[in-house]
Design an enzyme around this catalytic site. Sequence first.
Site, PDB file in Angstrom:
ATOM      1  N   GLU A  69      54.331  35.594  -2.068  1.00 48.42           N
ATOM      2  CA  GLU A  69      55.584  36.064  -2.651  1.00 48.42           C
ATOM      3  C   GLU A  69      55.311  36.659  -4.031  1.00 48.42           C
ATOM      4  O   GLU A  69      54.210  36.495  -4.579  1.00 48.42           O
ATOM      5  CB  GLU A  69      56.584  34.914  -2.754  1.00 48.42           C
ATOM      6  CG  GLU A  69      56.931  34.299  -1.412  1.00 48.42           C
ATOM      7  CD  GLU A  69      57.928  33.151  -1.491  1.00 48.42           C
ATOM      8  OE1 GLU A  69      58.277  32.609  -0.439  1.00 48.42           O
ATOM      9  OE2 GLU A  69      58.350  32.801  -2.627  1.00 48.42           O
TER      10      GLU A  69
ATOM     11  N   GLN B  57      23.712  51.903  -5.237  1.00 47.43           N
ATOM     12  CA  GLN B  57      22.609  52.210  -6.149  1.00 47.43           C
ATOM     13  C   GLN B  57      21.455  52.888  -5.413  1.00 47.43           C
ATOM     14  O   GLN B  57      20.858  53.842  -5.919  1.00 47.43           O
ATOM     15  CB  GLN B  57      22.127  50.926  -6.828  1.00 47.43           C
ATOM     16  CG  GLN B  57      21.160  51.141  -7.973  1.00 47.43           C
ATOM     17  CD  GLN B  57      21.844  51.743  -9.200  1.00 47.43           C
ATOM     18  OE1 GLN B  57      23.066  51.736  -9.294  1.00 47.43           O
ATOM     19  NE2 GLN B  57      21.071  52.265 -10.136  1.00 47.43           N
TER      20      GLN B  57
ATOM     21  N   ARG C  73      15.422  59.968   2.023  1.00 47.04           N
ATOM     22  CA  ARG C  73      15.500  60.565   0.691  1.00 47.04           C
ATOM     23  C   ARG C  73      14.097  60.656   0.093  1.00 47.04           C
ATOM     24  O   ARG C  73      13.432  59.622  -0.119  1.00 47.04           O
ATOM     25  CB  ARG C  73      16.395  59.712  -0.194  1.00 47.04           C
ATOM     26  CG  ARG C  73      16.454  60.131  -1.661  1.00 47.04           C
ATOM     27  CD  ARG C  73      17.122  61.465  -1.857  1.00 47.04           C
ATOM     28  NE  ARG C  73      17.396  61.707  -3.274  1.00 47.04           N
ATOM     29  CZ  ARG C  73      17.793  62.867  -3.763  1.00 47.04           C
ATOM     30  NH1 ARG C  73      17.978  63.901  -2.952  1.00 47.04           N
ATOM     31  NH2 ARG C  73      18.023  63.009  -5.054  1.00 47.04           N
TER      32      ARG C  73
ATOM     33  N   GLY D  28      42.685  33.382  -0.019  1.00 45.88           N
ATOM     34  CA  GLY D  28      42.218  32.424  -1.026  1.00 45.88           C
ATOM     35  C   GLY D  28      41.107  33.036  -1.848  1.00 45.88           C
ATOM     36  O   GLY D  28      40.084  33.462  -1.303  1.00 45.88           O
ATOM     37  N   THR D  29      41.292  33.139  -3.144  1.00 42.46           N
ATOM     38  CA  THR D  29      40.306  33.764  -4.019  1.00 42.46           C
ATOM     39  C   THR D  29      39.003  32.962  -4.058  1.00 42.46           C
ATOM     40  O   THR D  29      38.947  31.801  -3.636  1.00 42.46           O
ATOM     41  CB  THR D  29      40.857  33.866  -5.450  1.00 42.46           C
ATOM     42  OG1 THR D  29      41.069  32.530  -5.953  1.00 42.46           O
ATOM     43  CG2 THR D  29      42.170  34.627  -5.487  1.00 42.46           C
TER      44      THR D  29
ATOM     45  N   SER E   5      48.220  31.715  -4.782  1.00 43.28           N
ATOM     46  CA  SER E   5      47.395  30.587  -4.348  1.00 43.28           C
ATOM     47  C   SER E   5      48.206  29.299  -4.225  1.00 43.28           C
ATOM     48  O   SER E   5      47.921  28.453  -3.372  1.00 43.28           O
ATOM     49  CB  SER E   5      46.250  30.377  -5.344  1.00 43.28           C
ATOM     50  OG  SER E   5      45.416  31.523  -5.401  1.00 43.28           O
TER      51      SER E   5
ATOM     52  N   GLU F  92      41.463  31.968   9.477  1.00 42.40           N
ATOM     53  CA  GLU F  92      41.536  33.134   8.600  1.00 42.40           C
ATOM     54  C   GLU F  92      40.271  33.266   7.756  1.00 42.40           C
ATOM     55  O   GLU F  92      39.743  34.376   7.575  1.00 42.40           O
ATOM     56  CB  GLU F  92      42.757  33.042   7.683  1.00 42.40           C
ATOM     57  CG  GLU F  92      42.897  34.255   6.773  1.00 42.40           C
ATOM     58  CD  GLU F  92      44.122  34.222   5.879  1.00 42.40           C
ATOM     59  OE1 GLU F  92      44.387  35.227   5.189  1.00 42.40           O
ATOM     60  OE2 GLU F  92      44.805  33.181   5.856  1.00 42.40           O
ATOM     61  N   ARG F  93      39.756  32.155   7.253  1.00 44.69           N
ATOM     62  CA  ARG F  93      38.570  32.229   6.400  1.00 44.69           C
ATOM     63  C   ARG F  93      37.309  32.516   7.196  1.00 44.69           C
ATOM     64  O   ARG F  93      36.391  33.173   6.695  1.00 44.69           O
ATOM     65  CB  ARG F  93      38.468  30.953   5.565  1.00 44.69           C
ATOM     66  CG  ARG F  93      39.510  30.947   4.450  1.00 44.69           C
ATOM     67  CD  ARG F  93      39.742  29.612   3.795  1.00 44.69           C
ATOM     68  NE  ARG F  93      40.815  29.763   2.799  1.00 44.69           N
ATOM     69  CZ  ARG F  93      41.518  28.767   2.291  1.00 44.69           C
ATOM     70  NH1 ARG F  93      41.269  27.516   2.665  1.00 44.69           N
ATOM     71  NH2 ARG F  93      42.474  28.993   1.413  1.00 44.69           N
TER      72      ARG F  93
ATOM     73  N   GLY G 224      23.542  59.115  -6.637  1.00 44.17           N
ATOM     74  CA  GLY G 224      24.728  59.940  -6.803  1.00 44.17           C
ATOM     75  C   GLY G 224      25.483  60.148  -5.506  1.00 44.17           C
ATOM     76  O   GLY G 224      26.715  60.207  -5.487  1.00 44.17           O
TER      77      GLY G 224
END
Length: 392
Positions: free
Chosen positions: A138, A348, A280, A376-377, A143, A254-255, A352
């Site tokens: 909301e 990296q 490359r 969940g952070t 959390s 979910e996790r 570029g």
Amino acid sequence: MEIFDNLEVSKVPSTIFSDEEEEFRKSVATFVADKVPPFADEIDAMNEIPQHIFEAMGKVGYFGLTFPRKYGGTEKGVLYHCIVVEELAQASGAVSMARNATIYSGTPIAYFGTAEQKEKFLRPLAEGRSLGAICITEPDVGSDTAQMKTRAVLEGDEWVINGVKRFITNGGIGQHTVWAITDPNAPRPQKGMSCFVVPKETPGLTIEKRFNLMGMRGVFNSQLRFEDVRIPKENLIGPLNKGFEILMRMFVTERATATAEATGLMLGAIKTAKQYAKTRIQFGQPIAKFQAIRHMLADMVTDCYAARLMLYHLCKQIDAGGNPFKEAAMAKLFAASHGIQVCLNAIQICGGDGYTKDYPVERYLRDMKLMQIGGGTDQIQRLIIAREELGR
């Protein structure tokens, strides 16, 4: 370069996957390669997922892997579900995320719903005929889910829901599994929360805005308003005031799913960086011959391998009937935090070019950042792990 020529990061050792599981992974990889990559850049640029991708996934049963056969699923389990997540995320994190939200939406119904609810609400999700959404977050509640303001009041034979939910994947375009407070006088907020099914066409349910996300572009992520939304009392999932317990059970799946999303994004970043490093040419040789690049790739594949081992162990615990709450937090934390560095290394290595939209690595990084926030952070995962180890 021979170390990278022989490196197939997607292949899983036979000691971890059975022959059936590996064959399934290969079949998903073939399906995804045909259906998703041709549209991945367009999805990101246009911020929309073509409906035909969802229809194709529904036809091959990718929405119903964790759900009962009786209600349109295949009962393959969370491991098979996460195999699909990994393969989809390599092509498009957004497509994977939209599918994932549908599985989240159906999980409480599958675990706690009645036979009637499963037939009416779970079957369309399992068969891929409807997307699904979970409505938890909301404007003032992230959390700390127990502090949600959305209320559901029983009036006769109907529940009346009022409140606002935000950051809702598939919100307004899919079937909604909604958490709301049903007993505001409970001694603890967690003891007064319940879970409901709210169909998308229900009067009083409106989309207030669609969020313009940094990553996972293509996903329809919205803020919803519930204004005197009336649903039959039969739309209550599980026992009254047991919504918090249902939420905690759903979080494990979910996790696990978020972990698979992260490992899939890692796999995509590694494959792109590996191919770039082999082709490359600088100072007369492929940059993959330089020790600095080789060490970066070594760290990347090691982190990805470790995250995948955690993921598969977690999935097998869930499929065996367990509720590995701590292990889910550890797996998600590891995969998300290490996944960010894998994506940064991939950019990296590509130099570029990696900083342009000509290569998908910048998209992998944008998508990966959500893995440290959604479900969940990283900081919340650490709190959970510490609490499970040390107590409150």
